[in-house]
Design a protein around this motif. Structure first.
Motif, PDB file in Angstrom:
ATOM      1  N   LYS A  81      33.397 -13.224  15.816  1.00  0.00           N
ATOM      2  CA  LYS A  81      34.170 -12.189  15.776  1.00  0.00           C
ATOM      3  C   LYS A  81      33.126 -10.987  15.355  1.00  0.00           C
ATOM      4  N   HIS A  82      31.859 -11.571  14.731  1.00  0.00           N
ATOM      5  CA  HIS A  82      31.152 -10.465  14.270  1.00  0.00           C
ATOM      6  C   HIS A  82      29.715 -10.208  15.033  1.00  0.00           C
ATOM      7  N   GLN A  83      29.117  -9.046  14.768  1.00  0.00           N
ATOM      8  CA  GLN A  83      27.990  -8.697  15.348  1.00  0.00           C
ATOM      9  C   GLN A  83      27.078  -8.934  14.280  1.00  0.00           C
ATOM     10  N   ILE A  84      26.060  -9.787  14.551  1.00  0.00           N
ATOM     11  CA  ILE A  84      24.820  -9.986  13.581  1.00  0.00           C
ATOM     12  C   ILE A  84      23.647  -9.015  13.758  1.00  0.00           C
ATOM     13  N   HIS A  85      23.276  -8.317  12.844  1.00  0.00           N
ATOM     14  CA  HIS A  85      22.199  -7.433  13.119  1.00  0.00           C
ATOM     15  C   HIS A  85      20.838  -7.807  12.583  1.00  0.00           C
ATOM     16  N   SER A  86      19.809  -7.637  13.285  1.00  0.00           N
ATOM     17  CA  SER A  86      18.333  -8.019  12.815  1.00  0.00           C
ATOM     18  C   SER A  86      17.697  -7.045  13.201  1.00  0.00           C
ATOM     19  N   ILE A  87      16.239  -7.334  12.565  1.00  0.00           N
ATOM     20  CA  ILE A  87      15.023  -6.358  12.805  1.00  0.00           C
ATOM     21  C   ILE A  87      14.626  -6.536  13.941  1.00  0.00           C
ATOM     22  N   ASP A  88      14.348  -5.512  15.169  1.00  0.00           N
ATOM     23  CA  ASP A  88      13.815  -5.530  16.151  1.00  0.00           C
ATOM     24  C   ASP A  88      12.329  -5.094  16.432  1.00  0.00           C
ATOM     25  N   ASP A  89      11.873  -4.536  15.149  1.00  0.00           N
ATOM     26  CA  ASP A  89      10.601  -3.939  15.246  1.00  0.00           C
ATOM     27  C   ASP A  89       9.876  -4.583  13.745  1.00  0.00           C
ATOM     28  N   PRO A  90       9.309  -5.566  13.857  1.00  0.00           N
ATOM     29  CA  PRO A  90       8.855  -6.075  12.534  1.00  0.00           C
ATOM     30  C   PRO A  90       7.707  -5.129  11.979  1.00  0.00           C
ATOM     31  N   GLN A  91       7.008  -4.425  12.674  1.00  0.00           N
ATOM     32  CA  GLN A  91       5.926  -3.501  12.335  1.00  0.00           C
ATOM     33  C   GLN A  91       6.578  -2.237  11.416  1.00  0.00           C
ATOM     34  N   VAL A  92       7.697  -1.774  11.998  1.00  0.00           N
ATOM     35  CA  VAL A  92       8.408  -0.720  11.129  1.00  0.00           C
ATOM     36  C   VAL A  92       9.119  -1.433   9.701  1.00  0.00           C
ATOM     37  N   ALA A  93       9.415  -2.618   9.915  1.00  0.00           N
ATOM     38  CA  ALA A  93      10.030  -3.323   8.692  1.00  0.00           C
ATOM     39  C   ALA A  93       8.880  -3.376   7.846  1.00  0.00           C
ATOM     40  N   GLY A  94       7.689  -3.796   8.237  1.00  0.00           N
ATOM     41  CA  GLY A  94       6.499  -3.790   7.350  1.00  0.00           C
ATOM     42  C   GLY A  94       6.266  -2.469   6.867  1.00  0.00           C
ATOM     43  N   ILE A  95       6.297  -1.610   7.369  1.00  0.00           N
ATOM     44  CA  ILE A  95       6.166  -0.069   6.858  1.00  0.00           C
ATOM     45  C   ILE A  95       7.171  -0.026   5.681  1.00  0.00           C
ATOM     46  N   VAL A  96       8.417  -0.157   6.067  1.00  0.00           N
ATOM     47  CA  VAL A  96       9.384  -0.158   5.148  1.00  0.00           C
ATOM     48  C   VAL A  96       9.174  -0.885   3.771  1.00  0.00           C
ATOM     49  N   GLN A  97       8.815  -1.988   3.963  1.00  0.00           N
ATOM     50  CA  GLN A  97       8.686  -2.795   2.650  1.00  0.00           C
ATOM     51  C   GLN A  97       7.409  -2.568   2.024  1.00  0.00           C
ATOM     52  N   LEU A  98       6.297  -1.835   2.675  1.00  0.00           N
ATOM     53  CA  LEU A  98       5.252  -1.685   2.067  1.00  0.00           C
ATOM     54  C   LEU A  98       5.448  -0.330   1.232  1.00  0.00           C
ATOM     55  N   ALA A  99       6.115   0.646   1.871  1.00  0.00           N
ATOM     56  CA  ALA A  99       6.544   1.955   1.295  1.00  0.00           C
ATOM     57  C   ALA A  99       7.312   1.694  -0.183  1.00  0.00           C
ATOM     58  N   ILE A 100       8.395   0.720  -0.131  1.00  0.00           N
ATOM     59  CA  ILE A 100       9.197   0.396  -1.221  1.00  0.00           C
ATOM     60  C   ILE A 100       8.646  -0.291  -2.236  1.00  0.00           C
ATOM     61  N   ARG A 101       7.739  -1.338  -1.888  1.00  0.00           N
ATOM     62  CA  ARG A 101       6.964  -2.110  -2.851  1.00  0.00           C
ATOM     63  C   ARG A 101       5.967  -1.025  -3.692  1.00  0.00           C
ATOM     64  N   HIS A 102       5.395  -0.079  -2.813  1.00  0.00           N
ATOM     65  CA  HIS A 102       4.372   0.565  -3.467  1.00  0.00           C
ATOM     66  C   HIS A 102       5.242   1.541  -4.539  1.00  0.00           C
ATOM     67  N   HIS A 103       6.304   2.011  -4.192  1.00  0.00           N
ATOM     68  CA  HIS A 103       7.185   2.898  -5.318  1.00  0.00           C
ATOM     69  C   HIS A 103       7.578   2.031  -6.479  1.00  0.00           C
ATOM     70  N   GLN A 104       7.932   0.844  -6.271  1.00  0.00           N
ATOM     71  CA  GLN A 104       8.097  -0.121  -7.292  1.00  0.00           C
ATOM     72  C   GLN A 104       7.191  -0.363  -8.250  1.00  0.00           C
ATOM     73  N   GLU A 105       5.776  -0.591  -7.562  1.00  0.00           N
ATOM     74  CA  GLU A 105       4.746  -0.627  -8.492  1.00  0.00           C
ATOM     75  C   GLU A 105       3.889   0.539  -8.960  1.00  0.00           C
ATOM     76  N   LEU A 106       4.395   1.632  -8.475  1.00  0.00           N
ATOM     77  CA  LEU A 106       4.276   3.040  -9.159  1.00  0.00           C
ATOM     78  C   LEU A 106       5.093   3.255 -10.395  1.00  0.00           C
ATOM     79  N   ARG A 107       6.382   2.686 -10.207  1.00  0.00           N
ATOM     80  CA  ARG A 107       7.346   2.715 -11.302  1.00  0.00           C
ATOM     81  C   ARG A 107       6.819   2.002 -12.519  1.00  0.00           C
ATOM     82  N   THR A 108       6.641   0.635 -12.135  1.00  0.00           N
ATOM     83  CA  THR A 108       6.049  -0.101 -13.086  1.00  0.00           C
ATOM     84  C   THR A 108       4.767   0.302 -13.889  1.00  0.00           C
ATOM     85  N   GLY A 109       3.778   0.902 -13.191  1.00  0.00           N
ATOM     86  CA  GLY A 109       2.615   1.347 -13.632  1.00  0.00           C
ATOM     87  C   GLY A 109       2.947   2.443 -14.601  1.00  0.00           C
ATOM     88  N   SER A 110       3.918   3.228 -14.031  1.00  0.00           N
ATOM     89  CA  SER A 110       4.261   4.628 -14.992  1.00  0.00           C
ATOM     90  C   SER A 110       4.943   4.086 -16.373  1.00  0.00           C
TER      91      SER A 110
END
Length: 119
Positions: A81-110
């Motif tokens: 009965k459910h629709q299961i969603h998944s990533i269809d563009d791994p490169q964009v997912a990589g950009i998202v992960q890179l950006a979020i991790r970058h900001h996590q590191e900036l906050r930790t460094g700050s």
């Protein structure tokens, strides 16, 4: 980490390519869509789970997933009965992960820098 490809020749950048990239970044500029892509990069989920994890309504999540599907960033498959969603563009997912991790590191460094200065 995802490897960053070498940039194309700047003289060979057609305006429509830049527009396509700008459109992708426009989609990523909505906090809820960014959050959805971050979660889906960790694994497939149904809309109810995504709603719970983002603190949004099912209707809101469905709306944003529709936009991401239209852009080719997310896909859905039926599972009972459910629709299961998944990533269809791994490169964009990589950009998202890179950006979020970058900001996590900036906050930790700050935080570290503030503690050091205050000591």
């Amino acid at each position: 980490m995802y490897p960053v490809p070498a940039p194309p020749d700047p003289d060979a950048l057609p305006p429509d390519l830049l527009q396509d990239a700008a459109t992708t970044f426009g989609l990523l500029s909505a906090t809820v869509r960014l959050h959805l892509l971050w979660l889906l990069a960790q694994g497939d989920r149904d809309v109810g789970t995504l709603a719970d994890e983002t603190g949004q309504s099912v209707a809101t999540v469905s709306h944003h997933l529709g936009k991401l599907k239209l852009a080719g960033l997310v896909r859905a498959r039926r599972h009972g009965k459910h629709q299961i969603h998944s990533i269809d563009d791994p490169q964009v997912a990589g950009i998202v992960q890179l950006a979020i991790r970058h900001h996590q590191e900036l906050r930790t460094g700050s935080s570290r820098a503030r503690r050091t200065r205050g000591a």
